[in-house]
Structures are given as structure tokens and as C-alpha cells.
Design an enzyme around this catalytic site. Structure first.
Site, PDB file in Angstrom:
ATOM      1  N   ARG A 219      39.356  72.455  31.331  1.00 49.40           N
ATOM      2  CA  ARG A 219      38.125  72.467  32.122  1.00 49.40           C
ATOM      3  C   ARG A 219      37.846  73.846  32.712  1.00 49.40           C
ATOM      4  O   ARG A 219      36.692  74.303  32.747  1.00 49.40           O
ATOM      5  CB  ARG A 219      38.251  71.423  33.237  1.00 49.40           C
ATOM      6  CG  ARG A 219      37.018  71.261  34.102  1.00 49.40           C
ATOM      7  CD  ARG A 219      37.163  70.062  35.028  1.00 49.40           C
ATOM      8  NE  ARG A 219      36.121  70.045  36.037  1.00 49.40           N
ATOM      9  CZ  ARG A 219      36.349  70.057  37.346  1.00 49.40           C
ATOM     10  NH1 ARG A 219      37.584  70.056  37.808  1.00 49.40           N
ATOM     11  NH2 ARG A 219      35.344  70.045  38.194  1.00 49.40           N
TER      12      ARG A 219
ATOM     13  N   HIS B 132      34.409  75.877  32.017  1.00 49.30           N
ATOM     14  CA  HIS B 132      33.464  76.134  33.094  1.00 49.30           C
ATOM     15  C   HIS B 132      33.222  77.625  33.312  1.00 49.30           C
ATOM     16  O   HIS B 132      32.165  78.008  33.798  1.00 49.30           O
ATOM     17  CB  HIS B 132      33.931  75.460  34.386  1.00 49.30           C
ATOM     18  CG  HIS B 132      33.677  73.991  34.403  1.00 49.30           C
ATOM     19  ND1 HIS B 132      33.315  73.302  35.540  1.00 49.30           N
ATOM     20  CD2 HIS B 132      33.707  73.065  33.410  1.00 49.30           C
ATOM     21  CE1 HIS B 132      33.149  72.022  35.250  1.00 49.30           C
ATOM     22  NE2 HIS B 132      33.389  71.851  33.966  1.00 49.30           N
TER      23      HIS B 132
ATOM     24  N   HIS C 188      37.365  65.202  26.066  1.00 52.22           N
ATOM     25  CA  HIS C 188      37.574  64.197  27.112  1.00 52.22           C
ATOM     26  C   HIS C 188      38.684  63.222  26.740  1.00 52.22           C
ATOM     27  O   HIS C 188      39.010  62.332  27.531  1.00 52.22           O
ATOM     28  CB  HIS C 188      36.278  63.434  27.396  1.00 52.22           C
ATOM     29  CG  HIS C 188      35.363  64.159  28.321  1.00 52.22           C
ATOM     30  ND1 HIS C 188      33.989  64.040  28.251  1.00 52.22           N
ATOM     31  CD2 HIS C 188      35.616  65.027  29.323  1.00 52.22           C
ATOM     32  CE1 HIS C 188      33.444  64.800  29.191  1.00 52.22           C
ATOM     33  NE2 HIS C 188      34.404  65.405  29.841  1.00 52.22           N
TER      34      HIS C 188
ATOM     35  N   TRP D 109      39.472  58.513  30.054  1.00 51.13           N
ATOM     36  CA  TRP D 109      38.653  58.128  28.919  1.00 51.13           C
ATOM     37  C   TRP D 109      39.490  57.434  27.842  1.00 51.13           C
ATOM     38  O   TRP D 109      38.963  56.675  27.049  1.00 51.13           O
ATOM     39  CB  TRP D 109      37.987  59.358  28.306  1.00 51.13           C
ATOM     40  CG  TRP D 109      36.833  59.918  29.068  1.00 51.13           C
ATOM     41  CD1 TRP D 109      35.502  59.641  28.867  1.00 51.13           C
ATOM     42  CD2 TRP D 109      36.881  60.864  30.144  1.00 51.13           C
ATOM     43  NE1 TRP D 109      34.721  60.359  29.742  1.00 51.13           N
ATOM     44  CE2 TRP D 109      35.543  61.119  30.547  1.00 51.13           C
ATOM     45  CE3 TRP D 109      37.910  61.522  30.812  1.00 51.13           C
ATOM     46  CZ2 TRP D 109      35.221  62.008  31.569  1.00 51.13           C
ATOM     47  CZ3 TRP D 109      37.604  62.400  31.836  1.00 51.13           C
ATOM     48  CH2 TRP D 109      36.272  62.637  32.202  1.00 51.13           C
TER      49      TRP D 109
ATOM     50  N   ASP E 222      28.744  60.185  27.529  1.00 46.53           N
ATOM     51  CA  ASP E 222      29.667  59.746  26.477  1.00 46.53           C
ATOM     52  C   ASP E 222      28.986  58.702  25.588  1.00 46.53           C
ATOM     53  O   ASP E 222      28.992  58.816  24.358  1.00 46.53           O
ATOM     54  CB  ASP E 222      30.926  59.126  27.085  1.00 46.53           C
ATOM     55  CG  ASP E 222      31.714  60.079  27.959  1.00 46.53           C
ATOM     56  OD1 ASP E 222      31.832  61.259  27.592  1.00 46.53           O
ATOM     57  OD2 ASP E 222      32.194  59.644  29.031  1.00 46.53           O
TER      58      ASP E 222
END
Length: 343
Positions: A99, A103, A232, A264, A293
Site C-alpha cells: 500500500r 500510494h 487485495h 478479502w 471490488d
């Protein structure tokens, strides 16, 4: 294998051994939020070593897929990569490292030519002002984990370290080898951080339109949107950070790491194509499915790729590796800019 520069000089490549795919994982880091003032050393300006140019012949491959170092010290990058592997093995912080890299790169705007105004992978997440953006909630923990490595290797830029940690996390979690390139130049101050609102939301009114608005702005296409969404398969959503997910499920109530959140996938520290399989079936209420999703199997264009990846993990890994590497380079300024890797 060789790397070609516009000057026709040859860059020799050193390959790291292939890492076997782990079968299970131990505790993830705690999600306890820490105070930003304690991160002062992490937000310091570049160390002078990082600004020194190294002889071209000393620039080497430092990792999976054939990576090249320019602005960062090649020796320090190689050593930092090994330290990141150790960090992953002891804290199992794979999801938050992925992540972090995303980002930092995901603020890129293809319609802006100037650097660093165009955003992208430029290390701007080192600064408190950007860490405070709502979409970056919790990333302070990733920077705290990387701080000792950054202090140990001042000859590695923040921009490179973020992308190195992200790529290494994918590979160490059993994902594909990524064709990474290094040599990203850092921004020098918080005034160079992008404005808030560049990253995608989880529950916009029109998920397909929103995903395309954000990712098309970065120069990515539908295939790349779906492939990147597959990451994910790692991690959990914590409602106290994102406003999405359950406080805990049968898959997260005992950790690893700090308990809680909603994942997930069942094996949420293993990188595979489970994300697509689980979204398609939607048989387990303890697995998270966000609007962004679900739309992957609802939008006709997205669905072509989502169905493909649910059925074929090799196809997913191939497309994911290409998309991740492309994302990691968005908006970056490389030193020198003309060097690339020949696969």
C-alpha cells in the site's frame, strides 16, 4: 542480460536468487497508531550522500526481474532489499508495504508534465502533510517500520525505498517477480507534496466510472485496473481507518499480528488469485467485497479480465507484474533518465 543506455555503455546485471513461495505466514504488525512527532528523523531532508552521482559502471541490478539503480547507491539498495526481506519475515507487514508504494506512486497525473507537480513515485509520503491525507490513514506505521532501514542506508532515496519495499513484499508473499527499475529522485520538501484527493475511494456512487477517472488519469487501462485490484488478496480493511469492513472476522480475530479487520481472502498474507475467485463466488460473509471490488465482475470490460484471472493464476501474475512495475515508475524522475533494463 544487459541494460542499454543512450550512450551505448553496458550496464552489467547481478540477479538475486528466486525466492520460494511460502505456504503460510506469521504475525502481521500491530495497527496501533503512533504519534507523528516521533517520526521527525524520517521526515528529514535528503542525506548529502544521496545527491552524489556515482560512476556509471558502479550501477547494478539489485533485485527481482532485473532492477537498475541510478540516484540511489546500488550497494546500499541491495543491502536494503535484504533488510526489507528480514523485516517481512519478522513482522509480516507485506500488505502495508504494498500500500505504501502504491500510494506514493498513485498521485500521478499524466496531463501534467512538470516534476514534481505531476505527482507519482517521488518519495513525497515521507512528509507529515501527505501522511495526514485521509486515504493514507495508517501508513505512518509503514514508515516507522522502514525508518531504521532508511537511517542505515542514507544512500537510498525514499522514493526507491518505498517501491523496493512494495515490490519485495509482493514477491516474498508468493507473488510474481517484478521487473523493477530504481534510481528515483526524491522531492525535497513538503511544499512539493500533491494535493489531497488523488487516490481512489472504496465506495464511490459509480464505482466503474470512478476507477476509470482515477486510473486513466495515471495513464493506466482497464486490464491494469483489474490486475492491480488483485493485490487485495493481501491484507485487511480496518473500519477505524477506512470506514469499511467488519471489526473482526473468523479469519482475523486471532491475527496474525494485531487482531481484527476484515480480509478479502482467507489466506490474506499469501499473494495468489484468491481475490478474484472469492469475489466471483461471494459465498463467505466474512470476506470483504467493496463496491470497487464487486464492479470488476459487473462492468463488461472489467469482467473479461476478472474472469480470466479467477481461472488462470499465471495470467494474473503476468499482467500484475507488468502493471505493478508500470505503476511504480509513474511520475518518477530517474537519474539518469535514459537507462532502462533489457529483459
Amino acid at each position: 542480460m544487459a541494460c542499454l543506455a543512450s550512450s551505448a555503455r553496458l550496464l552489467f546485471l547481478i540477479h538475486s536468487p528466486k525466492t520460494p513461495k511460502p505456504s503460510l505466514f506469521s504475525p502481521l504488525l500491530s495497527s496501533r497508531r503512533s504519534s507523528l512527532p516521533s517520526l521527525r528523523p524520517l521526515f528529514a531532508h535528503h542525506h548529502k550522500q544521496r545527491l552524489q552521482r556515482r560512476p556509471f559502471a558502479e550501477r547494478r541490478n539489485v533485485g527481482g526481474g532485473g532492477a537498475v539503480c541510478m540516484a540511489s547507491s546500488p550497494d546500499q539498495l541491495r543491502s536494503a532489499r535484504e533488510d526489507v526481506k528480514d523485516l517481512l519475515r519478522t513482522t509480516f507487514c507485506h500488505p502495508i508495504m504494498v500500500r505504501l508504494g502504491w500510494h506514493d506512486a498513485g498521485t500521478y497525473d499524466k496531463n501534467i508534465e512538470e516534476w514534481p507537480q505531476r505527482g507519482g513515485a517521488n518519495g513525497s509520503l515521507q512528509f507529515e502533510i501527505e501522511l495526514k491525507h485521509a486515504a493514507n490513514a495508517g501508513l505512518v506505521n509503514a514508515l516507522k517500520l522502514l525508518q531504521p532501514i532508511k537511517d542505515k542506508y542514507p544512500g537510498v532515496t525514499y522514493a526507491d525505498l518505498f517501491q523496493l519495499a512494495s515490490a519485495t513484499a509482493v514477491e516474498e508473499a508468493g507473488g510474481p517477480k517484478l521487473p523493477m527499475k530504481y534510481g528515483r529522485v526524491d522531492v525535497s520538501g513538503p511544499d512539493m507534496c500533491p494535493e489531497e484527493g488523488k487516490l481512489p475511494d472504496a465506495g464511490p456512487p459509480s464505482p466503474a466510472d470512478h476507477l476509470r477517472d482515477v486510473f486513466y488519469r495515471m495513464g493506466l487501462n482497464d486490464k491494469e485496473i483489474v490486475a492491480l485490484s488483485g493485490a487485495h488478496t493481501l491484507g485487511r480493511s480496518r473500519p477505524e481507518r477506512s470506514g469499511w469492513g467488519k471489526p473482526e472476522t473468523k479469519y482475523t480475530k486471532d491475527g496474525p499480528g494485531a487482531p481484527g479487520g476484515q480480509s478479502w481472502t482467507v489466506q490474506w498474507l499469501e499473494f495468489d488469485n484468491s481475490y478474484f475467485k472469492d469475489i466471483k463466488e461471494r459465498r463467505d460473509e466474512d470476506l470483504l467485497v467493496l463496491p470497487t471490488d464487486a464492479v470488476l465482475f459487473e462492468d463488461p470490460s472489467f469482467k473479461v479480465y476478472a474472469e480470466k484471472y479467477a481461472a488462470d493464476q499465471d495470467a494474473f501474475f503476468k499482467d500484475y507484474a507488468e502493471a505493478h512495475a508500470k505503476l511504480s515508475n509513474l511520475g518518477a524522475k530517474f537519474d539518469p533518465p535514459e537507462v532502462w533494463v533489457s529483459q
